[in-house]
Scaffold this motif. Structure first.
Motif, mmCIF file in Angstrom:
data_model
loop_
_atom_site.group_PDB
_atom_site.id
_atom_site.type_symbol
_atom_site.label_atom_id
_atom_site.label_comp_id
_atom_site.label_asym_id
_atom_site.label_seq_id
_atom_site.Cartn_x
_atom_site.Cartn_y
_atom_site.Cartn_z
ATOM 1 N N SER A 15 96.663 89.404 4.089
ATOM 2 C CA SER A 15 95.261 89.658 4.428
ATOM 3 C C SER A 15 94.631 88.475 5.149
ATOM 4 O O SER A 15 93.856 88.646 6.095
ATOM 5 N N ARG A 20 95.906 87.060 9.439
ATOM 6 C CA ARG A 20 94.711 87.175 10.290
ATOM 7 C C ARG A 20 94.959 86.585 11.668
ATOM 8 O O ARG A 20 94.504 87.128 12.688
ATOM 9 N N GLU A 24 94.450 88.840 15.034
ATOM 10 C CA GLU A 24 93.447 88.440 16.016
ATOM 11 C C GLU A 24 94.081 88.136 17.381
ATOM 12 O O GLU A 24 93.565 88.541 18.429
ATOM 13 N N ASP A 264 87.367 89.983 5.825
ATOM 14 C CA ASP A 264 87.052 89.367 7.112
ATOM 15 C C ASP A 264 85.631 89.670 7.554
ATOM 16 O O ASP A 264 84.915 88.796 8.058
#
Length: 373
Positions: A15, A20, A24, A264
Motif C-alpha cells: 500500500s 506507491r 505513481e 493516500d
C-alpha cells in the motif's frame, strides 16, 4: 515498436512505500506519448483493480516467484510471463532471470539493510543480502532514488558509477494545503483525533524510522505544550512492538496516537492539519513524505544523514537522529518561533515544486530510449 516488460507486483502488494512509488511513476508514464509497448504483470493471490494500466495478474503469492527466482535460482525467464521483450524493468530491488539478449533495468531504492542491518527483519535481510547484489551485478543499468543511494551502491558494492542513474521520485499534484475545515474535521473523526494540535510522522512502524527517539524528544515538550499530541501514521512493519510500548514507558501514553496506515487520499489533509511534520529517520533512500508535507504548507524537521538533506534542501530543520535534545529543540523552535515557521513553509513550497511524477516519468522514458537506441 519496442516492447518493455515491467514487474508491477509491488504496486498491488504494498500500500505504501515502494508500492506507491511504482503506482505513481507508471500512472504518470501512461500519460506520455512514446513508441514503446509496455507489458505489466503482477503476482497476486487476490484480484486487484488497475484502472489505467493493463496488468496481467499471476494468481499466486508474490513470495512464490521470489523463492523460485532468488532462493532456488530457478532459471525460469520472465519472458514466460511477459512475452518476448526488448527491455525488462524491475522497479523493486531484484531482477528475475531473462532470456539472452533482453536488456535489463533495475531500481534500487536504498541499502538500509546493509547500512543499518539491525533495523531489518532477519529473514528479510538475509534474502536481500543474497538477492539484491546478484541483481545489481546482472543488470545492464540501475536507477537509484537519490545521489545518496547511488553513492552507497558505488561505495559498498563497487558498482561502476556510469552504471547508476539517479531518478528522483515525484510529488502528486493533490499534495497541497487543505484549508477546508469540514475536510479537516472529517479526517480528525476518521482517525480518532481530537481538536488538539499535533506533530505528525508518517511511515511503516520499524526501527529505521526512529520513532522511539521521536517519542522521547516529544516528551521533553509535554510540559511546555500541554495540549500538544504526537500522531504516528503507518502500518506495522518489523520489530515494531517496542515502538508501541514506548509512550507507556515514557509516561505519555495519552499523548501519543498510533493511527495505523493512512490512505493516500487522506494524506494531504492530515499533513495540512498538523503543526509540524517530523521524520527523524536513521536512513532513507529518498524520504518522499518530507516533500509531500512541504507541498502541504507544513514546516518539516528531518535527519541530517543519508538522502534526507539532499531531499529537504534548505527548507527543513535537520538534526542528528541520535541527538534527542537537538530534536526536542528543533520541535520547540518550530512551535514557538512564528518567523521561522513562516520561513520554513515558504522554502518548503519552493523545494517541493522541484519534484513531480511527470518529470520522473519523462526521465524514465529518456532512459528507456537511450538503452534501446
Amino acid at each position: 515498436m519496442t516492447r518493455i516488460g515491467v514487474d508491477y507486483t509491488a504496486a498491488v502488494a504494498q500500500s505504501a512505500g515502494i508500492g506507491r512509488y511504482v503506482r505513481e511513476l507508471f500512472t504518470a508514464f501512461h500519460q506520455l506519448e512514446h513508441k514503446h509497448q509496455l507489458s505489466f504483470f503482477a503476482a497476486s493471490a487476490k484480484p486487484f483493480r488497475s484502472d489505467l494500466l493493463n496488468v496481467r495478474r499471476l494468481p499466486f503469492h508474490d513470495k512464490w516467484l521470489a523463492r523460485a527466482w532468488h532462493r532456488f535460482r530457478l532459471p525460469i525467464p520472465v519472458e514466460l510471463l511477459t512475452g518476448r521483450v526488448d527491455l525488462f524493468h524491475s522497479p523493486d530491488f531484484t531482477l528475475p532471470p531473462t532470456l539472452k539478449g533482453t536488456l535489463t533495468l533495475l531500481t534500487v531504492h536504498d541499502l538500509s539493510f546493509v547500512q543499518i542491518p539491525e533495523s531489518a527483519d532477519d529473514q528479510l535481510r538475509e534474502y536481500l543480502n543474497r538477492a539484491v547484489p546478484h541483481s545489481v551485478d546482472r543488470s545492464d543499468h540501475i536507477l537509484a532514488d537519490s545521489k545518496s543511494t547511488r553513492q552507497d551502491l558505488i561505495d559498498l558494492w563497487g558498482t561502476l558509477p556510469e552504471k547508476v542513474t539517479v531518478l528522483y521520485p515525484g510529488i502528486d499534484s493533490h499534495f497541497q494545503p487543505v484549508t477546508d475545515s469540514d475536510e479537516q474535521k472529517r479526517i480528525r473523526i476518521k482517525y480518532k483525533l481530537d481538536t488538539h494540535p499535533f506533530i505528525l510522522s508518517i511511515g511503516t512502524l520499524q526501527p529505521r524510522k526512529n520513532y522511539k527517539m521521536l517519542i522521547r524528544a516529544f516528551r521533553q515538550l509535554s510540559t511546555e505544550f500541554p495540549e500538544l499530541v504526537l500522531v504516528i501514521g503507518g502500518g506495522p512493519g518489523w520489530k515494531y512492538q517496542d515502538i508501541l510500548l514506548e509512550p507507556e514507558v515514557m509516561g505519555i501514553k495519552d499523548k501519543v496516537r498510533f493511527i495505523g496506515f493512512v490512505a493516500d487520499e487522506d494524506l494531504p489533509t492530515l499533513m495540512s492539519t498538523c503543526s509540524i511534520f517530523a521524520m527523524p529517520s536513521l536512513y532513507e533512500g529518498f524520504g518522499l513524505p518530507v516533500l509531500e508535507a512541504m507541498a502541504c504548507g507544513v514546516p518539516v524537521i528531518t535527519s541530517n544523514i543519508s538522502s534526507l538533506p539532499e531531499v529537504a534542501g534548505d527548507a527543513a530543520v535537520t538534526v542528528h537522529p541520535h541527538d534527542q535534545d537537538q530534536l526536542a529543540q528543533a520541535l520547540y523552535l518550530m512551535l514557538s518561533d512564528q518567523d521561522r515557521r513562516h520561513d520554513a513553509i515558504r522554502k518548503g513550497f519552493k523545494q517541493a515544486s522541484r519534484f513531480s511524477w511527470e518529470q520522473s516519468a519523462r526521465q524514465l522514458l529518456s532512459i528507456y530510449n537511450t538503452m534501446l537506441s
